[in-house]
Design a protein around this motif. Structure first.
Motif: not given
Length: 521
Positions: A91, A98, A128, A156, A160-161, A362, A387-388
């Motif tokens: 990522c 935001r 994301d 979000r 941001m990824s 997420l 990332g997430d």
């Protein structure tokens, strides 16, 4: 019954905003032009300055391509390649504003055609926690062409990824990327889409009647690419400028200088976009401006024989008509029909079609923040810990297992024998859904944190490290704990009685450690 858009058709016509065109200064807000694999900044023919991508990604290897001289796009001279690790995502972490939306355009160029070389890898794109699309550059690679994808995504969080995912069902080689654009859009652009639930992937963006180059920056303030769509039978050009429209999507004025115009007393029929579409909902925007400032043109707009807009009144001021969720399937026809036999022939200047797809879920923010804290004080972490932590499904961080119930929670950490160093963050206690923790056989030092809040914790394996300090008495107050392995560390003091006497607990404190008195084996 004809397919009906769940949200109403919208018409926009007001004052056009002329945006400054300063390529050297870049774009609005948090925007990025990344030349992947480059060692130093480069400037393209349009004066846009591209920066190396290294500050935004922690994985991958830069590689220069053997290219012929006179390369028009300097961003295609290098790429960044990533390892083939099935289920891993690599990522880019990009600070953003935001609750704004961003245009993302990654570009992929595998190099000059080589019939003896294996085909380029196929892989996934993830933004994301959202799966975007699969990347297959095979056909473009055979002709020595670059492949680009474009989407519009909501921000979000503060970062941001953008990730490339290694899908084990595709190929046996790792992903790569040549360039990445991330451009902040104005609030009005595509604002009829509910970005709380949907993102947008570009299908086609067209300038009808044009035989020239792609329309883009500096003509388009967001560097959107408007592809020419020639047709000598219906094409017209005009030198008039649309200066009296406030199109929400802010198309560049030059797209209104070419158009298709129907023959007198005949409909204008276009097969557009020129590719078949899956049966799904799409965002469709059509742009119109009359080539004459005299009488307006009035006509009906149909898509696949279903009425899209009735009695559209087009003047030289220009307007746009768009639907936020219009059902399309297969090859699409746009039909413009005169309102009456004596009416001026219909006209169309430009159009956009986006596919809509669901924004992914997420990880629970508290769990995601805790994982970031754990990562910060560890060393030698896996390259895919970005990332997430959990999403999308199949792309959790190496060693992380998640529960995808009503809330996405981290339930297991299995980091055994991963060569980790550093210490255990107290933030691990905020992962309150954890049932299993294993950091066995690493090189961790420091104390064991207070884990009393982990009421579901069943197994804690910390053996074969360099942990020091005492064994927390609070471990004995974790009711669900059934396995505790702490041998071969540098712990000291006494083992709490509430652990030694805990019913159903299997434990190992020895060999190693320096307990007094020695606990039973």
């Amino acid at each position: 019954m004809p397919p009906q858009p769940p949200l109403p058709l919208l018409v926009a016509a007001a004052l056009f905003l002329l945006l400054p065109l300063d390529a050297a200064q870049g774009f609005r807000g948090f925007s990025y032009l990344l030349n992947c694999g480059a060692a130093s900044p480069t400037t393209d023919r349009r004066g846009l300055r591209w920066l190396p991508d290294a500050p935004y990604v922690s994985a991958g290897v830069p590689r220069a391509l053997p290219l012929p001289g006179g390369l028009l796009d300097p961003t295609l001279a290098t790429l960044r390649s990533f390892p083939h690790r099935p289920g891993a995502k690599f990522c880019y972490a990009l600070p953003v504003d935001r609750n704004r939306r961003y245009l993302l355009r990654p570009t992929f160029f595998y190099g000059a055609p080589d019939p003896s070389a294996p085909p380029p890898p196929v892989f996934d794109l993830i933004v994301d926690g959202t799966f975007w699309t699969g990347v297959n550059t095979t056909e473009d690679s055979l002709t020595g062409s670059a492949s680009s994808y474009e989407g519009v995504f909501p921000a979000r969080g503060r970062n941001m990824s953008f990730c490339l995912g290694v899908n084990p069902d595709y190929t046996d080689a790792g992903p790569f990327i040549s360039a990445l654009q991330v451009i902040q859009l104005d609030d009005s652009v595509y604002n009829a889409t509910d970005f709380g639930i949907s993102a947008m992937g570009l299908i086609a963006r067209t300038k009808f009647g044009s035989t020239g180059d792609i329309e883009r920056y500096p003509d388009d303030s967001f560097d959107r690419y408007w592809q020419p769509f020639p047709d000598s039978k219906h094409a017209v050009t005009s030198t008039h400028n649309v200066t009296s429209a406030d199109f929400w999507n802010l198309p560049p004025p030059d797209v209104f200088n070419t158009a298709f115009v129907a023959e007198q007393d005949a409909p204008l029929v276009l097969q557009w976009p020129p590719i078949p579409l899956q049966n799904d909902s799409y965002y469709v925007a059509l742009y119109f401006a009359d080539t004459s400032s005299e009488n307006p043109r009035t006509f009906d707009v149909y898509i696949n024989d279903y009425l899209f807009y009735k009695g559209l009144n087009v003047t030289s001021a220009g307007l746009s008509v768009f639907a936020t969720q219009w059902v399309l399937s297969g090859l699409t026809r746009v039909i413009l029909t005169p309102a009456s036999p004596s009416a001026l022939p219909p006209i169309i200047n430009a159009g956009e079609v986006f596919g809509l797809f669901s924004v992914g879920r997420l990880t629970l923010p508290r769990d995601a923040l805790a994982m970031e804290s754990i990562k910060k004080i560890l060393q030698n972490i896996p390259e895919d810990w970005n990332g997430d932590p959990c999403m999308p499904a199949g792309y959790a961080w190496t060693g992380v297992t998640c529960d995808e119930g009503s809330r996405i929670r981290v339930i297991s950490l299995n980091f055994s024998s991963m060569g980790l160093a550093g210490s255990l963050s107290p933030e691990i206690a905020k992962l309150t859904a954890l049932t299993d923790i294993s950091f066995a056989n690493n090189s961790l030092s420091g104390p064991i944190p207070n884990l009393i809040n982990l009421r579901r914790l069943q197994r804690l394996h910390l053996q074969d490290n360099k942990l020091n300090g005492t064994v927390p008495q609070t471990l004995g107050m974790t009711n669900a704990l059934s396995e505790l392995f702490l041998q071969n560390n540098e712990l000291f003091g006494s083992v709490p009685q509430n652990l030694l006497n805990k019913p159903g607990l299997t434990y190992k404190f020895l060999p190693g450690n320096h307990f007094s008195p020695q606990p039973p084996q």
